[in-house]
Each structure stands twice: as structure tokens, then as C-alpha cells.
Design a protein around this motif. Structure first.
Motif, PDB file in Angstrom:
ATOM      1  N   ARG A 286       0.842  -1.205   0.000  1.00  0.00           N
ATOM      2  CA  ARG A 286       0.000   0.000   0.000  1.00  0.00           C
ATOM      3  C   ARG A 286       0.879   1.258   0.000  1.00  0.00           C
ATOM      4  N   LEU A 287       1.907   1.233   0.827  1.00  0.00           N
ATOM      5  CA  LEU A 287       2.811   2.373   0.911  1.00  0.00           C
ATOM      6  C   LEU A 287       3.627   2.518  -0.368  1.00  0.00           C
ATOM      7  N   GLY A 288       4.172   1.402  -0.860  1.00  0.00           N
ATOM      8  CA  GLY A 288       5.014   1.461  -2.053  1.00  0.00           C
ATOM      9  C   GLY A 288       4.262   1.902  -3.285  1.00  0.00           C
ATOM     10  N   GLU A 289       3.059   1.380  -3.473  1.00  0.00           N
ATOM     11  CA  GLU A 289       2.281   1.775  -4.651  1.00  0.00           C
ATOM     12  C   GLU A 289       1.857   3.236  -4.559  1.00  0.00           C
ATOM     13  N   GLY A 290       1.547   3.686  -3.346  1.00  0.00           N
ATOM     14  CA  GLY A 290       1.190   5.083  -3.177  1.00  0.00           C
ATOM     15  C   GLY A 290       2.357   6.014  -3.451  1.00  0.00           C
ATOM     16  N   LEU A 291       3.530   5.662  -2.942  1.00  0.00           N
ATOM     17  CA  LEU A 291       4.716   6.484  -3.195  1.00  0.00           C
ATOM     18  C   LEU A 291       5.111   6.413  -4.662  1.00  0.00           C
ATOM     19  N   GLY A 292       4.985   5.228  -5.254  1.00  0.00           N
ATOM     20  CA  GLY A 292       5.344   5.070  -6.659  1.00  0.00           C
ATOM     21  C   GLY A 292       4.480   5.888  -7.601  1.00  0.00           C
ATOM     22  N   ALA A 293       3.289   6.245  -7.159  1.00  0.00           N
ATOM     23  CA  ALA A 293       2.400   7.066  -7.992  1.00  0.00           C
ATOM     24  C   ALA A 293       2.796   8.530  -7.988  1.00  0.00           C
ATOM     25  N   LEU A 294       3.677   8.924  -7.080  1.00  0.00           N
ATOM     26  CA  LEU A 294       4.127  10.311  -7.022  1.00  0.00           C
ATOM     27  C   LEU A 294       5.179  10.553  -8.094  1.00  0.00           C
ATOM     28  N   PRO A 295       5.112  11.658  -8.829  1.00  0.00           N
ATOM     29  CA  PRO A 295       6.013  11.863  -9.972  1.00  0.00           C
ATOM     30  C   PRO A 295       7.475  12.047  -9.594  1.00  0.00           C
ATOM     31  N   GLN A 296       7.767  12.415  -8.366  1.00  0.00           N
ATOM     32  CA  GLN A 296       9.155  12.677  -7.972  1.00  0.00           C
ATOM     33  C   GLN A 296       9.735  11.595  -7.084  1.00  0.00           C
ATOM     34  N   ALA A 297       9.167  10.378  -7.130  1.00  0.00           N
ATOM     35  CA  ALA A 297       9.631   9.294  -6.266  1.00  0.00           C
ATOM     36  C   ALA A 297       9.918   8.040  -7.084  1.00  0.00           C
ATOM     37  N   ASN A 298      11.095   7.479  -6.915  1.00  0.00           N
ATOM     38  CA  ASN A 298      11.477   6.226  -7.568  1.00  0.00           C
ATOM     39  C   ASN A 298      11.559   5.113  -6.524  1.00  0.00           C
ATOM     40  N   HIS A 302      12.772  -4.966  -5.958  1.00  0.00           N
ATOM     41  CA  HIS A 302      11.982  -5.898  -6.761  1.00  0.00           C
ATOM     42  C   HIS A 302      10.605  -5.318  -7.040  1.00  0.00           C
ATOM     43  N   SER A 303      10.161  -5.437  -8.288  1.00  0.00           N
ATOM     44  CA  SER A 303       8.865  -4.880  -8.681  1.00  0.00           C
ATOM     45  C   SER A 303       7.692  -5.715  -8.177  1.00  0.00           C
ATOM     46  N   ASP A 304       7.940  -6.966  -7.770  1.00  0.00           N
ATOM     47  CA  ASP A 304       6.892  -7.838  -7.248  1.00  0.00           C
ATOM     48  C   ASP A 304       6.878  -7.717  -5.732  1.00  0.00           C
ATOM     49  N   TRP A 305       5.810  -7.174  -5.176  1.00  0.00           N
ATOM     50  CA  TRP A 305       5.747  -6.921  -3.742  1.00  0.00           C
ATOM     51  C   TRP A 305       5.711  -8.186  -2.914  1.00  0.00           C
ATOM     52  N   GLN A 306       5.415  -9.319  -3.523  1.00  0.00           N
ATOM     53  CA  GLN A 306       5.403 -10.578  -2.783  1.00  0.00           C
ATOM     54  C   GLN A 306       6.777 -11.250  -2.759  1.00  0.00           C
ATOM     55  N   ASN A 307       7.739 -10.678  -3.447  1.00  0.00           N
ATOM     56  CA  ASN A 307       9.089 -11.228  -3.478  1.00  0.00           C
ATOM     57  C   ASN A 307      10.092 -10.284  -2.828  1.00  0.00           C
ATOM     58  N   VAL A 312      10.256  -0.482   1.992  1.00  0.00           N
ATOM     59  CA  VAL A 312      10.006   0.390   0.841  1.00  0.00           C
ATOM     60  C   VAL A 312      11.102   1.441   0.828  1.00  0.00           C
ATOM     61  N   SER A 313      11.989   1.337  -0.148  1.00  0.00           N
ATOM     62  CA  SER A 313      13.112   2.262  -0.249  1.00  0.00           C
ATOM     63  C   SER A 313      12.868   3.176  -1.444  1.00  0.00           C
ATOM     64  N   VAL A 314      13.032   4.468  -1.225  1.00  0.00           N
ATOM     65  CA  VAL A 314      12.655   5.457  -2.240  1.00  0.00           C
ATOM     66  C   VAL A 314      13.796   6.442  -2.468  1.00  0.00           C
ATOM     67  N   ASP A 315      14.034   6.724  -3.737  1.00  0.00           N
ATOM     68  CA  ASP A 315      14.970   7.784  -4.114  1.00  0.00           C
ATOM     69  C   ASP A 315      14.151   8.927  -4.696  1.00  0.00           C
ATOM     70  N   GLU A 370      -2.211   5.068   9.218  1.00  0.00           N
ATOM     71  CA  GLU A 370      -0.851   5.603   9.338  1.00  0.00           C
ATOM     72  C   GLU A 370      -0.140   5.605   7.988  1.00  0.00           C
ATOM     73  N   ILE A 371      -0.338   4.557   7.205  1.00  0.00           N
ATOM     74  CA  ILE A 371       0.263   4.502   5.878  1.00  0.00           C
ATOM     75  C   ILE A 371      -0.263   5.637   5.013  1.00  0.00           C
ATOM     76  N   ASP A 372      -1.568   5.860   5.051  1.00  0.00           N
ATOM     77  CA  ASP A 372      -2.154   6.938   4.254  1.00  0.00           C
ATOM     78  C   ASP A 372      -1.687   8.307   4.739  1.00  0.00           C
ATOM     79  N   ALA A 373      -1.504   8.463   6.045  1.00  0.00           N
ATOM     80  CA  ALA A 373      -0.993   9.720   6.590  1.00  0.00           C
ATOM     81  C   ALA A 373       0.425   9.967   6.097  1.00  0.00           C
ATOM     82  N   CYS A 374       1.220   8.920   5.999  1.00  0.00           N
ATOM     83  CA  CYS A 374       2.583   9.037   5.485  1.00  0.00           C
ATOM     84  C   CYS A 374       2.570   9.450   4.020  1.00  0.00           C
ATOM     85  N   LEU A 375       1.708   8.827   3.235  1.00  0.00           N
ATOM     86  CA  LEU A 375       1.601   9.186   1.821  1.00  0.00           C
ATOM     87  C   LEU A 375       1.197  10.651   1.659  1.00  0.00           C
TER      88      LEU A 375
END
Length: 386
Positions: A286-298, A302-307, A312-315, A370-375
Motif C-alpha cells: 500500500r505504501l510502495g504503490e502510493g509512493l510510486g504514484a508520485l512523480p518525484q519518487a522512484n 523488486h517490482s513484485d511486492w510478494q518477493n 520500501v526504499s525510495v529515491d 498511518e500509511i495513508d498519513a505518510c503518503l
């Protein structure tokens, strides 16, 4: 002040499991004595808890002998004992390009003693290139040392496949389970793991200062004790005991830590590791997909969240990662970790060196709110800088 949102569980879990504090307090206030050094009720009671904790860990890691569970302060100490006790001049070992300094620094130290190592390549998502393993085995190769999951990005390494390769080629297989013990199932027998290093203060939900390793008899015969001293056993001899666990456990044990770890293992047994893992991976996704939707976050890893582990590490390539992490803490009371996470070569592999990443690591104690508050907080910070 906003209520704290703790998202730094890859560093150390918080809160700890219910019962940990009470168990440690009970030992300090009501037991207090040592083990193997007293013939009275308190000493026997404490010894019983130590034995029970070894048994729980042996069961957790799929190993049949609880006496082969060795207590140390942490994974780093365990890896030092295994590396420096096993390797001799002329030996060669394999590691992945994603390793933590807890493994790499002792290995680099051993280079001055004639030990060599080869880094097995991983791709830019941290995935080990499995077909490169056999190609890098030499006649002098003695062992493979790898982490199970990257502490930087959470990507899992193919442990079962690596264990089979080591078995076929007669290599010792040593696993750093710092990020996965208590989250992912580990069965040393089935995975052909010769030694597994663990820590109590991360996903095992115990206190800091207690960890250890589990070792097969065949490997223990090769690993010389790095430390020696009193054990309370065969006290008529000045030689190091040849039997486990005494061979690797000189001096006074961290009994408050073991009591705390015992309580956290009981909690994990009651809640069920599979259920907790599903919860944590759901929050991380939930956190990774939300952050990944932001244009300034990479999103890194691994692209598969089950592996991947629940990391969640972000640049943030257009911004200063350290500023993002600082503002999350200062303005929103959201706690993360920024930097290289003691794994510089992992960041070189992932393409995030030298800037590092902002690492978010939830636990099952976190909530969707809390995850949504972080996003929302990250989006707000980014909008002010765009």
C-alpha cells in the motif's frame, strides 16, 4: 505534536511484542542470578528459560538440535564469529553484491590474512543472477555467505536454490537472516543452510542486545571459537569446551535479553508468522504503490511486492533525500531512515550511490490510516518543492 508514526522497523522493531518488558523485568527483579554457576532454584529456573528459548529458535528455523543454537549480542557478532572462525589463508568465499557491512567489513578484514571473496552480481532491482553462481566457484571456494533480504530495498535472494548449489559443490552455506527471521519461513534442513545468523530486535520483536546463530555439527567442527573463557562447565579444565553450545558461549549471558526474546517468540507463535507477514506485506505494498504514484519518487527494489521483505526504499532524484526524511520527522513525526543503510555496494548495485534512499519499513503494528498519513505527508512535502 502529532502522534508518532514509526516506519523504521528494518532498523529495529517498535513497539516490541507484548510481554517482552514484563519478562525482562521479572528476571531482573525476581530472578537476577546467573546460569551454570549456581545450584539453587533461581539458577535452575533461568537455565530452563534459556533451554526453552533455544528450543523455540530451533523450531522456528527448522533445525533438530536446540544445543546448536548459540546466543550472541547480534547478527554482526554472529557473522564475525563464523567468518573469522571458519576461514583460513588461501580460502575463497562467495557473497552477493547486496551485502550489509555486518558481513563485508569482517570479510575485508580477512583479506589481510589471505582470504579472497567474489561478489556475485545482482541486477538493478537487487535480484541475484543465479546463473552466475556456479561460474564463480573455484577450487579454493569454501563457503557462500549471503543475506536473505536486502536491508536497503527488501529484495529476497533465492535461498533454496543457493542451498542446493552449495550442497552439490560441497560449500558451506551461511545465511544472514537479519531482515527475515520472524517474517519469512526458514527451514535450515530443507534449505541446506549450514549456519543461520539472526538478531532478536528486528522482526523477532525482542530487545536489542540478543541474537545468535544456529550451526550444523559439521560446520561447528570447522569454526574455531573466536572468544574463550568461563562457561560454568568442565571447570577443572583450562581448554575450550568441545561441545555445543558452550564452545561458542563464554562469559555471562544476556539473560534479561533471553527472557525478553522468549516472550517475543511466544507472541509470534500465538499470532502466527504467516498472518503477520501477510499483514506487513500488505502495508508495504500500500505504501510502495502510493509512493510510486508520485512523480518525484522512484521505488527501489523488486517490482513484485510478494518477493521482497516489507521494506520500501525510495529515491527522490530531484530533491535531497535527507531533507525528505528530516521533514517527515520534524513536521509530521513520521520516523524513517535515510542514507546508505550500512550497505554501500548494495546502493552501487541499485544505482542509488552515493545519495542513498529514504527507507520506510512498516510492521504489523502499523495501520492503514498511518500509511495513508505518510503518503499524504510525502505528497505535501513534494508539492512545496515542485
Amino acid at each position: 505534536m502529532r502522534e508518532q508514526i514509526y516506519l523504521d522497523n528494518a532498523s529495529t522493531s517498535f513497539p516490541k511484542a507484548p510481554g517482552v518488558v514484563d519478562a525482562m523485568r521479572f528476571f531482573i527483579e525476581d530472578i537476577g542470578c546467573n546460569v551454570n554457576r549456581g545450584s539453587y532454584e533461581g539458577a535452575y529456573s533461568a537455565a530452563g528459560v534459556v533451554i526453552e528459548t533455544r528450543e523455540k529458535l530451533a523450531k522456528l528455523f527448522g533445525f533438530p538440535k536446540s544445543k546448536n543454537v548459540i546466543f550472541t549480542p547480534n547478527v554482526t557478532t554472529s557473522l564475525n564469529l563464523l567468518i573469522k572462525g571458519l576461514l583460513r589463508p588461501g580460502d575463497h568465499v562467495l557473497v552477493s553484491s547486496m551485502e550489509h557491512n555486518g558481513l563485508m567489513r569482517p570479510l575485508v578484514q580477512m583479506e589481510s590474512q589471505g582470504v579472497r571473496f567474489t561478489r556475485l552480481p545482482c541486477d538493478n532491482e537487487g535480484r541475484l543472477l543465479l546463473d552466475q553462481v556456479t561460474n564463480n566457484i573455484e577450487p579454493a571456494t569454501k563457503a557462500l555467505f549471503v543475506l536473505h533480504a536486502s536491508n536497503v530495498c527488501g529484495t529476497l535472494l533465492p535461498i533454496t536454490e543457493l542451498g542446493k548449489i552449495c550442497q552439490r559443490h560441497g560449500l558451506f552455506f551461511v545465511l544472514d537472516a537479519a531482515q527475515t527471521a520472524g517474517v519469512f519461513p526458514l527451514h535450515m534442513q530443507e534449505m541446506h543452510i549450514d549456519a543461520l545468523a539472526f538478531t532478536g530486535h528486528k522482526s523477532l520483536l525482542g530487545p536489542q542486545g540478543i541474537g545468535g546463530f544456529v550451526i550444523r555439527d559439521e560446520m561447528a567442527e570447522e569454526v574455531q571459537p573466536l572468544l574463550s573463557g568461563g562457561t560454568g562447565s568442565i571447570s577443572d579444565s583450562e581448554s575450550v569446551p568441545a561441545f555445543l553450545p558452550d564452545r561458542y558461549e563464554p562469559g555471562t549471558m544476556n539473560l534479561p535479553g533471553i527472557y525478553g526474546l522468549n516472550a517475543s517468540l511466544t507472541y509470534l507463535e500465538e499470532k502466527g508468522m504467516d498472518a503477520l507477514r501477510r499483514r506487513e506485506l500488505s502495508l508495504a505494498q500500500r505504501l510502495g504503490e502510493g509512493l510510486g504514484a508520485l512523480p518525484q519518487a522512484n521505488i527501489i527494489g523488486h517490482s513484485d511486492w510478494q518477493n521482497r521483505a516489507p521494506i520500501v526504499s525510495v529515491d527522490f532524484p530531484l530533491l535531497d533525500n535527507a531533507e525528505i526524511s528530516f521533514r517527515l520527522a520534524d513536521e509530521y513525526n513520521i520516523l524513517t531512515r535515510c542514507g546508505l543503510h550500512c550497505a554501500p555496494n548494495a546502493h552501487k548495485t541499485l544505482g542509488t550511490f552515493p545519495q542513498g534512499t529514504v527507507r520506510f519499513s512498516p510492521s504489523h503494528f502499523n495501520t492503514e490510516e498511518e500509511i495513508d498519513a505518510c503518503l499524504s505527508a510525502v505528497a505535501g512535502i513534494l508539492s512545496k518543492r515542485s
